[in-house]
Design a protein around this motif. Sequence first.
Motif, mmCIF file in Angstrom:
data_model
loop_
_atom_site.group_PDB
_atom_site.id
_atom_site.type_symbol
_atom_site.label_atom_id
_atom_site.label_comp_id
_atom_site.label_asym_id
_atom_site.label_seq_id
_atom_site.Cartn_x
_atom_site.Cartn_y
_atom_site.Cartn_z
ATOM 1 N N LYS A 255 0.831 -1.202 0.000
ATOM 2 C CA LYS A 255 0.000 0.000 0.000
ATOM 3 C C LYS A 255 0.873 1.263 0.000
ATOM 4 C CE LYS A 255 -3.694 -0.225 2.533
ATOM 5 N NZ LYS A 255 -4.834 -0.074 1.598
ATOM 6 N N LEU A 256 1.918 1.256 0.826
ATOM 7 C CA LEU A 256 2.803 2.408 0.889
ATOM 8 C C LEU A 256 3.574 2.589 -0.416
ATOM 9 C CD1 LEU A 256 4.253 2.037 4.502
ATOM 10 C CD2 LEU A 256 2.368 3.484 3.728
ATOM 11 N N LYS A 257 3.989 1.490 -0.996
ATOM 12 C CA LYS A 257 4.698 1.551 -2.273
ATOM 13 C C LYS A 257 3.818 2.180 -3.341
ATOM 14 C CE LYS A 257 7.000 -1.433 -5.658
ATOM 15 N NZ LYS A 257 7.379 -2.830 -5.994
ATOM 16 N N LEU A 258 2.549 1.827 -3.307
ATOM 17 C CA LEU A 258 1.604 2.345 -4.289
ATOM 18 C C LEU A 258 1.345 3.834 -4.085
ATOM 19 C CD1 LEU A 258 -0.340 1.509 -6.593
ATOM 20 C CD2 LEU A 258 -2.079 1.181 -4.853
ATOM 21 N N TYR A 259 1.126 4.235 -2.836
ATOM 22 C CA TYR A 259 0.778 5.625 -2.552
ATOM 23 C C TYR A 259 1.951 6.580 -2.715
ATOM 24 C CZ TYR A 259 -3.704 4.110 -0.550
ATOM 25 O OH TYR A 259 -4.959 3.591 -0.363
ATOM 26 N N GLY A 285 3.831 11.720 5.481
ATOM 27 C CA GLY A 285 4.957 11.233 4.690
ATOM 28 C C GLY A 285 5.364 9.810 5.024
ATOM 29 N N ILE A 286 6.075 9.209 4.087
ATOM 30 C CA ILE A 286 6.468 7.812 4.204
ATOM 31 C C ILE A 286 7.450 7.594 5.353
ATOM 32 C CG2 ILE A 286 8.220 8.195 2.412
ATOM 33 C CD1 ILE A 286 6.395 4.903 3.216
ATOM 34 N N GLU A 287 8.353 8.550 5.590
ATOM 35 C CA GLU A 287 9.330 8.370 6.662
ATOM 36 C C GLU A 287 8.657 8.232 8.022
ATOM 37 O OE1 GLU A 287 9.359 10.810 4.504
ATOM 38 O OE2 GLU A 287 11.309 11.000 3.491
ATOM 39 N N HIS A 288 7.646 9.077 8.272
ATOM 40 C CA HIS A 288 6.923 9.025 9.545
ATOM 41 C C HIS A 288 6.217 7.684 9.718
ATOM 42 C CE1 HIS A 288 4.409 10.271 12.920
ATOM 43 N NE2 HIS A 288 3.359 9.845 12.242
ATOM 44 N N VAL A 289 5.568 7.211 8.669
ATOM 45 C CA VAL A 289 4.843 5.938 8.752
ATOM 46 C C VAL A 289 5.798 4.799 9.097
ATOM 47 C CG1 VAL A 289 3.441 4.269 7.481
ATOM 48 C CG2 VAL A 289 3.075 6.715 7.131
ATOM 49 N N ILE A 290 6.936 4.764 8.413
ATOM 50 C CA ILE A 290 7.902 3.687 8.644
ATOM 51 C C ILE A 290 8.461 3.740 10.060
ATOM 52 C CG2 ILE A 290 10.167 2.819 7.974
ATOM 53 C CD1 ILE A 290 7.982 2.016 6.083
ATOM 54 N N ARG A 291 8.787 4.950 10.533
ATOM 55 C CA ARG A 291 9.369 5.058 11.880
ATOM 56 C C ARG A 291 8.379 4.619 12.960
ATOM 57 N NH1 ARG A 291 11.807 9.925 9.594
ATOM 58 N NH2 ARG A 291 14.040 9.523 9.324
ATOM 59 N N VAL A 292 7.101 4.950 12.781
ATOM 60 C CA VAL A 292 6.092 4.522 13.759
ATOM 61 C C VAL A 292 5.958 3.005 13.740
ATOM 62 C CG1 VAL A 292 3.645 4.583 14.354
ATOM 63 C CG2 VAL A 292 4.821 6.691 13.711
ATOM 64 N N LEU A 293 5.918 2.424 12.554
ATOM 65 C CA LEU A 293 5.833 0.971 12.454
ATOM 66 C C LEU A 293 7.062 0.318 13.072
ATOM 67 C CD1 LEU A 293 4.425 0.508 8.832
ATOM 68 C CD2 LEU A 293 3.223 0.101 10.974
ATOM 69 N N CYS A 294 8.211 0.991 12.918
ATOM 70 C CA CYS A 294 9.440 0.454 13.475
ATOM 71 C C CYS A 294 9.377 0.423 14.997
ATOM 72 C CB CYS A 294 10.620 1.291 13.015
ATOM 73 S SG CYS A 294 12.225 0.697 13.572
ATOM 74 N N ARG A 295 8.789 1.476 15.601
ATOM 75 C CA ARG A 295 8.673 1.511 17.056
ATOM 76 C C ARG A 295 7.709 0.455 17.565
ATOM 77 N NH1 ARG A 295 8.835 7.279 16.328
ATOM 78 N NH2 ARG A 295 6.553 7.398 16.523
ATOM 79 N N ILE A 296 6.646 0.219 16.783
ATOM 80 C CA ILE A 296 5.677 -0.801 17.178
ATOM 81 C C ILE A 296 6.292 -2.181 17.047
ATOM 82 C CG2 ILE A 296 3.430 -1.832 16.656
ATOM 83 C CD1 ILE A 296 2.541 0.898 15.635
#
Length: 331
Positions: A255-259, A285-296
Amino acid sequence: MDRELLYNFFKGNATLEEGMKIKAWVEASEENERTFYKERELFNTLLLHNPLPEKKSSVFKLSIFKKIKSDGLKIAVVVILTLAFSYLYQGYKNRRADVIMSTISVPEGQRTHLTLPDGTTVWLNARTTIQYPSSFNKKKRVVILQGEAYFDVKRNEDKPFVVQTSVCDVEVLGTKFNVNAYPELKKFEATLMHGSVKVIPKANPSQVVILKPEHKLSLENGKLNITRVENFDPYRWKEGLICFNDISLRDIMEKLKLYYDVNFVINNQQILDAHYTGKFRTHDGIEHVIRVLCRIGSTWSILMRSLPISSRRCGIRKSIIVCMLIPHRAE
């Protein structure tokens, strides 16, 4: 139709009989009409580069009038040919006005909405393109879609609204529904919120499906599936939200790759099976999404690199983020 005869007609050198023959041929089919005006446009282009010599005489050959004794008949010939050409030209202009298409394309990480000429409201998701005519004046209101869009269709029982995609057509009278038809996903989805829609697979037009409210139709690898929708959060993208509920990291990455037009480099495929639930705003932005997922995800971290990409085709320079997911080593 003989091209030389058509060009004589364009030059004004055709006889009355030839002019009426051409008129009848053009009116015989739409294909003939298209051919006629393609040749006319080509003739006009050639004329710009090679103008015809000026003539002091009439635009019609004088030989036409040698056989005509009456001045009244001479005038009639000119009028008939002139009216015939004017009639064809005006009809062609009217028809062409019907098919003038507007195109709206949304870049990655963005969304937009617009109102169509009939009053229908459309929300467009990231990397989506829609084409629609300047006015709906035929029996159907047809738009062409690549990507994802949410439609709130203005009801008109006399003119069905049709969304054409590469896989299926969706036909409605007035309703609210979502269509997901990104070509690169090789998957088609239509979700109905209110009203009724008819989905017509292009590979098998006889397999028409009437979708009920709060149901979703999916078509992937030739397999058609209909399910009830329990959670409508995934369709809140039109509010600028990316929502996912208990889906795998693999699906999230797609989904992120597509958006965002992002490439991911995964060095451990096992981490893609982890499931997540969350909501993000697209503009974060994509960086924020990835960092949050990384923390989870306590079992992995992320390494990101921004690579500049130049497009020779349009001269645009942009950055593609390549992300490498690194699983934590067990202590």
